[in-house]
Scaffold this motif. Structure first.
Motif: not given
Length: 129
Positions: A2, A4-5, A15, A19, A116-118, A120-123
């Motif tokens: 993805a 990443r922002p 952010w 999460r 949830t991407i991983d 550290e990152l949830t969009l």
């Protein structure tokens, strides 16, 4: 993979919220004005006293675009991207998932969900109500 922002001290609270399954909107603790995207100072009173509200997660399509080209890493085209008027009075841009490009229009009601991407990152993503 993805795209990443950028996360910085002005947007970290947002952010952290995604999460936790919350759509957080920056709010000035001095005057109560809401703002998106977040920034260092209030645009209404210029105070640096920042807080946030948790949004209901619902809004209305103000405008949209259907992205057909160029390819986006990790995404299948076309992608529907909307400018969403949140019920709390701010606008944000986001992907509308689960709709064909001819199933979206100005005025469509949307609700946020979280992808949830991983670790550290949830969009935030949007779906029709």
């Amino acid at each position: 993979m993805a795209i990443r922002p950028m996360v910085n001290r002005d947007s970290q609270f947002f952010w952290d919220g995604t999460r936790e399954g919350e759509l957080r909107i920056q709010k000035c603790n001095a005057c109560g004005a809401r703002r998106f995207p977040p920034g260092p100072a209030c645009q209404s009173c210029e105070a640096y006293d920042r807080g946030y509200d948790v949004a209901s997660g619902e809004g209305t399509v103000f405008s949209y675009v259907v992205h057909r080209h160029p390819p986006v890493p990790g995404k299948e085209l076309p992608i529907v991207i909307a400018l969403v008027d949140l019920d709390e009075g701010v606008r944000m841009v986001g992907e509308v998932a689960g709709v064909a490009d001819d199933e979206i229009e100005i005025g469509t009601r949307l609700r946020v969900e979280f992808n949830t991407i991983d670790d550290e990152l949830t969009l935030p993503i949007w779906r029709k109500l």
